[in-house]
Design a protein around this motif. Structure first.
Motif, PDB file in Angstrom:
ATOM      1  N   GLN A 188       4.728  -4.710   1.594  1.00  0.00           N
ATOM      2  CA  GLN A 188       5.828  -3.987   0.961  1.00  0.00           C
ATOM      3  C   GLN A 188       5.978  -4.349  -0.515  1.00  0.00           C
ATOM      4  N   ASP A 189       5.428  -5.483  -0.917  1.00  0.00           N
ATOM      5  CA  ASP A 189       5.528  -5.917  -2.307  1.00  0.00           C
ATOM      6  C   ASP A 189       4.424  -5.339  -3.192  1.00  0.00           C
ATOM      7  N   GLU A 190       3.420  -4.721  -2.584  1.00  0.00           N
ATOM      8  CA  GLU A 190       2.370  -4.067  -3.368  1.00  0.00           C
ATOM      9  C   GLU A 190       2.970  -2.869  -4.091  1.00  0.00           C
ATOM     10  N   THR A 191       2.321  -2.423  -5.135  1.00  0.00           N
ATOM     11  CA  THR A 191       2.829  -1.275  -5.885  1.00  0.00           C
ATOM     12  C   THR A 191       2.409   0.036  -5.236  1.00  0.00           C
ATOM     13  N   VAL A 192       3.093   1.085  -5.622  1.00  0.00           N
ATOM     14  CA  VAL A 192       2.742   2.425  -5.168  1.00  0.00           C
ATOM     15  C   VAL A 192       1.326   2.777  -5.633  1.00  0.00           C
ATOM     16  N   ALA A 193       0.956   2.345  -6.833  1.00  0.00           N
ATOM     17  CA  ALA A 193      -0.405   2.594  -7.322  1.00  0.00           C
ATOM     18  C   ALA A 193      -1.429   1.945  -6.405  1.00  0.00           C
ATOM     19  N   ARG A 194      -1.169   0.739  -5.945  1.00  0.00           N
ATOM     20  CA  ARG A 194      -2.080   0.055  -5.021  1.00  0.00           C
ATOM     21  C   ARG A 194      -2.169   0.825  -3.704  1.00  0.00           C
ATOM     22  N   ALA A 195      -1.025   1.310  -3.219  1.00  0.00           N
ATOM     23  CA  ALA A 195      -1.013   2.109  -1.990  1.00  0.00           C
ATOM     24  C   ALA A 195      -1.889   3.351  -2.174  1.00  0.00           C
ATOM     25  N   ALA A 196      -1.770   4.005  -3.309  1.00  0.00           N
ATOM     26  CA  ALA A 196      -2.566   5.205  -3.574  1.00  0.00           C
ATOM     27  C   ALA A 196      -4.056   4.884  -3.615  1.00  0.00           C
ATOM     28  N   ARG A 205       5.044  -7.001  10.029  1.00  0.00           N
ATOM     29  CA  ARG A 205       5.816  -6.050  10.827  1.00  0.00           C
ATOM     30  C   ARG A 205       6.011  -4.796  10.006  1.00  0.00           C
ATOM     31  N   MET A 206       5.841  -3.664  10.648  1.00  0.00           N
ATOM     32  CA  MET A 206       5.942  -2.390   9.956  1.00  0.00           C
ATOM     33  C   MET A 206       7.367  -2.141   9.450  1.00  0.00           C
ATOM     34  N   VAL A 207       7.467  -1.778   8.168  1.00  0.00           N
ATOM     35  CA  VAL A 207       8.764  -1.410   7.599  1.00  0.00           C
ATOM     36  C   VAL A 207       8.820   0.072   7.252  1.00  0.00           C
ATOM     37  N   GLY A 208       7.680   0.728   7.299  1.00  0.00           N
ATOM     38  CA  GLY A 208       7.656   2.155   7.024  1.00  0.00           C
ATOM     39  C   GLY A 208       6.251   2.665   6.778  1.00  0.00           C
ATOM     40  N   ILE A 209       6.178   3.939   6.498  1.00  0.00           N
ATOM     41  CA  ILE A 209       4.920   4.597   6.157  1.00  0.00           C
ATOM     42  C   ILE A 209       5.173   5.393   4.898  1.00  0.00           C
ATOM     43  N   ILE A 210       4.221   5.353   3.968  1.00  0.00           N
ATOM     44  CA  ILE A 210       4.316   6.249   2.824  1.00  0.00           C
ATOM     45  C   ILE A 210       3.117   7.177   2.833  1.00  0.00           C
ATOM     46  N   THR A 211       3.355   8.372   2.354  1.00  0.00           N
ATOM     47  CA  THR A 211       2.327   9.400   2.334  1.00  0.00           C
ATOM     48  C   THR A 211       1.974   9.762   0.898  1.00  0.00           C
ATOM     49  N   ASP A 212       0.884  10.493   0.755  1.00  0.00           N
ATOM     50  CA  ASP A 212       0.517  10.967  -0.573  1.00  0.00           C
ATOM     51  C   ASP A 212       1.628  11.843  -1.151  1.00  0.00           C
ATOM     52  N   ARG A 213       2.283  12.608  -0.300  1.00  0.00           N
ATOM     53  CA  ARG A 213       3.397  13.447  -0.756  1.00  0.00           C
ATOM     54  C   ARG A 213       4.573  12.590  -1.226  1.00  0.00           C
ATOM     55  N   ASP A 214       4.861  11.501  -0.517  1.00  0.00           N
ATOM     56  CA  ASP A 214       5.926  10.587  -0.941  1.00  0.00           C
ATOM     57  C   ASP A 214       5.657  10.067  -2.353  1.00  0.00           C
ATOM     58  N   ILE A 215       4.416   9.732  -2.614  1.00  0.00           N
ATOM     59  CA  ILE A 215       4.061   9.193  -3.931  1.00  0.00           C
ATOM     60  C   ILE A 215       4.371  10.208  -5.017  1.00  0.00           C
ATOM     61  N   VAL A 216       4.025  11.449  -4.770  1.00  0.00           N
ATOM     62  CA  VAL A 216       4.260  12.495  -5.766  1.00  0.00           C
ATOM     63  C   VAL A 216       5.751  12.810  -5.902  1.00  0.00           C
ATOM     64  N   VAL A 217       6.419  13.055  -4.767  1.00  0.00           N
ATOM     65  CA  VAL A 217       7.804  13.526  -4.798  1.00  0.00           C
ATOM     66  C   VAL A 217       8.817  12.414  -5.079  1.00  0.00           C
ATOM     67  N   LYS A 218       8.650  11.264  -4.462  1.00  0.00           N
ATOM     68  CA  LYS A 218       9.647  10.190  -4.570  1.00  0.00           C
ATOM     69  C   LYS A 218       9.385   9.228  -5.718  1.00  0.00           C
ATOM     70  N   CYS A 219       8.201   9.270  -6.286  1.00  0.00           N
ATOM     71  CA  CYS A 219       7.887   8.334  -7.366  1.00  0.00           C
ATOM     72  C   CYS A 219       7.586   9.086  -8.663  1.00  0.00           C
ATOM     73  N   ILE A 220       6.469   9.754  -8.710  1.00  0.00           N
ATOM     74  CA  ILE A 220       6.027  10.399  -9.952  1.00  0.00           C
ATOM     75  C   ILE A 220       6.995  11.470 -10.426  1.00  0.00           C
ATOM     76  N   ARG A 259       7.739  -0.556  -0.912  1.00  0.00           N
ATOM     77  CA  ARG A 259       8.923  -0.525  -0.041  1.00  0.00           C
ATOM     78  C   ARG A 259       9.965   0.471  -0.530  1.00  0.00           C
ATOM     79  N   ASP A 260       9.978   0.771  -1.836  1.00  0.00           N
ATOM     80  CA  ASP A 260      10.965   1.699  -2.370  1.00  0.00           C
ATOM     81  C   ASP A 260      10.771   3.128  -1.872  1.00  0.00           C
ATOM     82  N   LEU A 261       9.605   3.453  -1.346  1.00  0.00           N
ATOM     83  CA  LEU A 261       9.342   4.796  -0.845  1.00  0.00           C
ATOM     84  C   LEU A 261       9.587   4.918   0.658  1.00  0.00           C
TER      85      LEU A 261
END
Length: 140
Positions: free
Chosen positions: A17-25, A44-59, A71-73
């Motif tokens: 969860q501490d990795e960046t969104v860029a690392r996730a991408a 332990r799983m805290v969530g799932i992020i998708t390619d769409r999440d990266i575009v819509v919730k971040c960029i 974790r912010d997504l």
């Protein structure tokens, strides 16, 4: 009986969860997948992020993928299914929660795979697949 293990793509990966969104991408690109599980320090799983999440919730919101923690997504309570769950349980969970990807865990609560729409398309008959698509996309 067809189980979650039978239809999942094995070897799903996760990132901290501490990795960046860029690392996730980058990990998603390397694995050629559209989502990745985000885990805490205890794996332990805290969530799932998708390619769409990266575009819509971040960029799209003007946040930097290089500095935004993954974790912010993550918004919703993460859903998962046991590897020995029947395929009807898989469909029910995905339909009720209107989710398109479902992590699969083993008896030790470790992620062993992921079920996506494409996995369902490869393993379901036309009627079951049609019911799933209607449940996910056919409701407002």
């Amino acid at each position: 009986m067809t189980t979650a293990r039978d239809i999942m793509k094995p070897g799903a990966q996760w990132i901290s969860q501490d990795e960046t969104v860029a690392r996730a991408a980058r990990v998603m690109a390397d694995l050629d997948v559209g989502s990745i599980v985000i885990a805490d320090e205890n794996e332990r799983m805290v969530g799932i992020i998708t390619d769409r999440d990266i575009v819509v919730k971040c960029i799209a919101r003007g946040h930097s993928p290089e500095t935004t923690p993954a974790r912010d997504l993550c918004e919703a309570t993460p859903r998962w299914i046991a590897e020995d769950a029947d395929v009807d349980e898989v469909l029910d969970s995905m339909e009720v929660h209107r989710i398109k990807r479902l992590p699969v865990i083993d008896g030790n609560k470790r992620m062993v795979g992921m079920i996506s729409e494409s996995d369902l398309a490869r393993h379901l008959d036309d009627e079951s697949l049609g019911d799933f698509v209607t449940a996910i996309y056919g409701r407002p």
